[in-house]
Design a protein around this motif. Structure first.
Motif, PDB file in Angstrom:
ATOM      1  N   PRO A  64      15.881  24.918  16.910  1.00  0.00           N
ATOM      2  CA  PRO A  64      16.168  25.805  18.050  1.00  0.00           C
ATOM      3  C   PRO A  64      17.664  25.870  18.342  1.00  0.00           C
ATOM      4  CG  PRO A  64      14.356  24.306  18.552  1.00  0.00           C
ATOM      5  CD  PRO A  64      14.956  23.831  17.261  1.00  0.00           C
ATOM      6  N   LYS A  65      18.112  27.060  18.710  1.00  0.00           N
ATOM      7  CA  LYS A  65      19.524  27.211  19.053  1.00  0.00           C
ATOM      8  C   LYS A  65      19.842  26.507  20.363  1.00  0.00           C
ATOM      9  CE  LYS A  65      19.951  31.570  16.532  1.00  0.00           C
ATOM     10  NZ  LYS A  65      20.179  33.037  16.633  1.00  0.00           N
ATOM     11  N   GLU A  66      18.888  26.561  21.296  1.00  0.00           N
ATOM     12  CA  GLU A  66      19.025  25.870  22.573  1.00  0.00           C
ATOM     13  C   GLU A  66      17.795  24.989  22.770  1.00  0.00           C
ATOM     14  OE1 GLU A  66      21.482  25.742  24.668  1.00  0.00           O
ATOM     15  OE2 GLU A  66      22.779  27.254  23.736  1.00  0.00           O
ATOM     16  N   ILE A  67      17.959  23.676  22.746  1.00  0.00           N
ATOM     17  CA  ILE A  67      16.823  22.766  22.806  1.00  0.00           C
ATOM     18  C   ILE A  67      16.079  22.873  24.140  1.00  0.00           C
ATOM     19  CG2 ILE A  67      18.058  20.769  23.726  1.00  0.00           C
ATOM     20  CD1 ILE A  67      15.372  20.752  20.950  1.00  0.00           C
ATOM     21  N   THR A  68      16.760  23.329  25.185  1.00  0.00           N
ATOM     22  CA  THR A  68      16.116  23.422  26.495  1.00  0.00           C
ATOM     23  C   THR A  68      15.540  24.799  26.788  1.00  0.00           C
ATOM     24  OG1 THR A  68      18.244  23.948  27.534  1.00  0.00           O
ATOM     25  CG2 THR A  68      17.583  21.625  27.486  1.00  0.00           C
ATOM     26  N   GLU A  69      15.726  25.753  25.876  1.00  0.00           N
ATOM     27  CA  GLU A  69      15.250  27.120  26.120  1.00  0.00           C
ATOM     28  C   GLU A  69      14.907  27.788  24.792  1.00  0.00           C
ATOM     29  OE1 GLU A  69      13.790  30.057  28.252  1.00  0.00           O
ATOM     30  OE2 GLU A  69      14.815  28.392  29.237  1.00  0.00           O
ATOM     31  N   LEU A  70      13.647  27.701  24.405  1.00  0.00           N
ATOM     32  CA  LEU A  70      13.220  28.326  23.155  1.00  0.00           C
ATOM     33  C   LEU A  70      13.146  29.836  23.336  1.00  0.00           C
ATOM     34  CD1 LEU A  70      10.317  25.894  22.149  1.00  0.00           C
ATOM     35  CD2 LEU A  70      12.734  25.761  21.534  1.00  0.00           C
ATOM     36  N   ALA A  80      11.916  33.798  22.381  1.00  0.00           N
ATOM     37  CA  ALA A  80      10.625  34.415  22.069  1.00  0.00           C
ATOM     38  C   ALA A  80      10.371  34.394  20.563  1.00  0.00           C
ATOM     39  CB  ALA A  80      10.594  35.850  22.597  1.00  0.00           C
ATOM     40  N   GLU A  81      11.416  34.636  19.771  1.00  0.00           N
ATOM     41  CA  GLU A  81      11.275  34.629  18.315  1.00  0.00           C
ATOM     42  C   GLU A  81      10.949  33.224  17.799  1.00  0.00           C
ATOM     43  OE1 GLU A  81      13.422  38.084  19.651  1.00  0.00           O
ATOM     44  OE2 GLU A  81      13.813  35.944  19.961  1.00  0.00           O
ATOM     45  N   GLU A  82      11.586  32.209  18.376  1.00  0.00           N
ATOM     46  CA  GLU A  82      11.328  30.822  17.961  1.00  0.00           C
ATOM     47  C   GLU A  82       9.894  30.414  18.310  1.00  0.00           C
ATOM     48  OE1 GLU A  82      15.897  29.063  18.335  1.00  0.00           O
ATOM     49  OE2 GLU A  82      14.542  29.020  20.062  1.00  0.00           O
ATOM     50  N   LEU A  83       9.394  30.850  19.446  1.00  0.00           N
ATOM     51  CA  LEU A  83       8.017  30.537  19.839  1.00  0.00           C
ATOM     52  C   LEU A  83       7.015  31.226  18.921  1.00  0.00           C
ATOM     53  CD1 LEU A  83       8.400  30.731  23.710  1.00  0.00           C
ATOM     54  CD2 LEU A  83       7.731  28.693  22.412  1.00  0.00           C
ATOM     55  N   LEU A  84       7.287  32.473  18.554  1.00  0.00           N
ATOM     56  CA  LEU A  84       6.396  33.193  17.634  1.00  0.00           C
ATOM     57  C   LEU A  84       6.353  32.520  16.268  1.00  0.00           C
ATOM     58  CD1 LEU A  84       7.090  36.981  18.388  1.00  0.00           C
ATOM     59  CD2 LEU A  84       4.912  35.755  18.661  1.00  0.00           C
ATOM     60  N   ASN A  85       7.512  32.090  15.788  1.00  0.00           N
ATOM     61  CA  ASN A  85       7.556  31.411  14.492  1.00  0.00           C
ATOM     62  C   ASN A  85       6.853  30.066  14.558  1.00  0.00           C
ATOM     63  OD1 ASN A  85       8.499  31.296  11.701  1.00  0.00           O
ATOM     64  ND2 ASN A  85       9.866  29.673  12.403  1.00  0.00           N
ATOM     65  N   LEU A  86       7.014  29.365  15.687  1.00  0.00           N
ATOM     66  CA  LEU A  86       6.325  28.090  15.883  1.00  0.00           C
ATOM     67  C   LEU A  86       4.815  28.288  15.825  1.00  0.00           C
ATOM     68  CD1 LEU A  86       6.335  25.078  16.725  1.00  0.00           C
ATOM     69  CD2 LEU A  86       6.436  25.863  19.107  1.00  0.00           C
ATOM     70  N   ARG A  87       4.309  29.305  16.511  1.00  0.00           N
ATOM     71  CA  ARG A  87       2.878  29.622  16.480  1.00  0.00           C
ATOM     72  C   ARG A  87       2.409  29.879  15.048  1.00  0.00           C
ATOM     73  NH1 ARG A  87      -0.295  34.202  16.198  1.00  0.00           N
ATOM     74  NH2 ARG A  87      -2.250  34.159  17.414  1.00  0.00           N
ATOM     75  N   LYS A  88       3.179  30.670  14.304  1.00  0.00           N
ATOM     76  CA  LYS A  88       2.809  31.002  12.925  1.00  0.00           C
ATOM     77  C   LYS A  88       2.721  29.749  12.059  1.00  0.00           C
ATOM     78  CE  LYS A  88       5.845  32.454   9.930  1.00  0.00           C
ATOM     79  NZ  LYS A  88       6.854  33.249   9.180  1.00  0.00           N
ATOM     80  N   LEU A  89       3.693  28.846  12.180  1.00  0.00           N
ATOM     81  CA  LEU A  89       3.719  27.651  11.345  1.00  0.00           C
ATOM     82  C   LEU A  89       2.597  26.679  11.701  1.00  0.00           C
ATOM     83  CD1 LEU A  89       7.568  26.988  11.185  1.00  0.00           C
ATOM     84  CD2 LEU A  89       6.121  28.061   9.453  1.00  0.00           C
TER      85      LEU A  89
END
Length: 252
Positions: free
Chosen positions: A217-223, A225-234
């Protein structure tokens, strides 16, 4: 220090895997009835554990993953492609005891302990199932750190991201947020506790740090929307891969 924990953790997992029993021969093949019970959290969470408690952080994200339906689609499709009949068990219609497993391995044989007898009889005798997949929400073991001073468990009660950092080093896990049980009922066996599959079910999480599809994550305290979508996919990809492992085991 963190590298030492990771190395020790891997050794712990491999040691446990070596002592696991092998799966028994299944008394069902193509056309077997497989139950699917899903009771998972739809809350999405990021839990960060830092060098000290002052670096710890936990945040809930107001996003919709449609997690239960996604899991149902993944597991049902995998089973049906292999010729099994899928029986959806409605949420809340059975009582899963998270304190003890329905089937245990004792004295070189699989047994149904008294605490699991009622559920086993419901699934095997009343529902006429040959096996069952159970995804049960709870405060589940997402990470186990082992070092010279012993082991420290970490838990999460929802799907999302678990991150661990210490002295500038970090690693990441995708939390399932549920306990995963796959039981053969004919004959009785806990397939997630058999070699070589038990290694993959020791923690209720998806290894992300070594996954080429994951970026820190670029910001560890604020994921984002794109990072959350990729997390869901993985996470869903990992659930699918583990489902295929178990289905392959059942086909033997």
């Amino acid at each position: 220090m963190l590298r030492a924990i990771l190395v020790s953790f891997c050794i712990t997992l491999l040691t446990g895997c070596a002592s696991a029993p092998t799966p028994p021969a299944m008394n069902f093949h193509e056309g077997g009835r497989i139950g699917l019970y899903i009771d998972v959290s739809e809350t999405i969470k990021h839990k960060h554990v830092g060098t000290t408690i002052f670096n710890n952080n936990e945040k809930i994200y107001p996003v919709q993953w449609d997690f239960a339906n996604s899991i149902q689609h993944i597991v049902s499709s995998s089973l049906q492609k292999n010729g099994y009949e899928v029986v959806i068990i409605p949420k809340g219609s059975i009582a899963v005891n998270s304190e003890s497993r329905m089937i245990e391995y004792q004295k070189e044989s699989w047994i149904v302990p008294p605490s699991g007898k009622k559920l086993f009889e419901t699934l095997r005798n009343d529902m006429k199932l040959d096996a069952v997949f159970i995804f049960q929400k709870g405060n589940t073991l997402v990470n186990l750190e082992c070092g010279s001073g012993g082991c420290s468990p970490h838990y999460m009660d929802a799907p999302g991201l678990y991150s661990r950092s210490m002295f500038g080093l970090a690693y990441y896990l995708g939390s399932w947020g549920f306990d995963w049980y796959t039981y053969s009922l004919n004959p009785p066996a806990d397939l997630t506790k058999t070699a070589p599959y038990d290694f993959h079910f020791t923690q209720t999480s998806t290894p992300l740090s070594r996954n080429p599809g994951f970026e820190e994550p670029k910001e560890i305290t604020e994921l984002s929307a794109e990072e959350l979508l990729n997390l869901r996919k993985l996470i869903l990809q990992d659930i699918e891969q583990k489902t295929l492992m178990l289905v392959e085991n059942m086909n033997k």
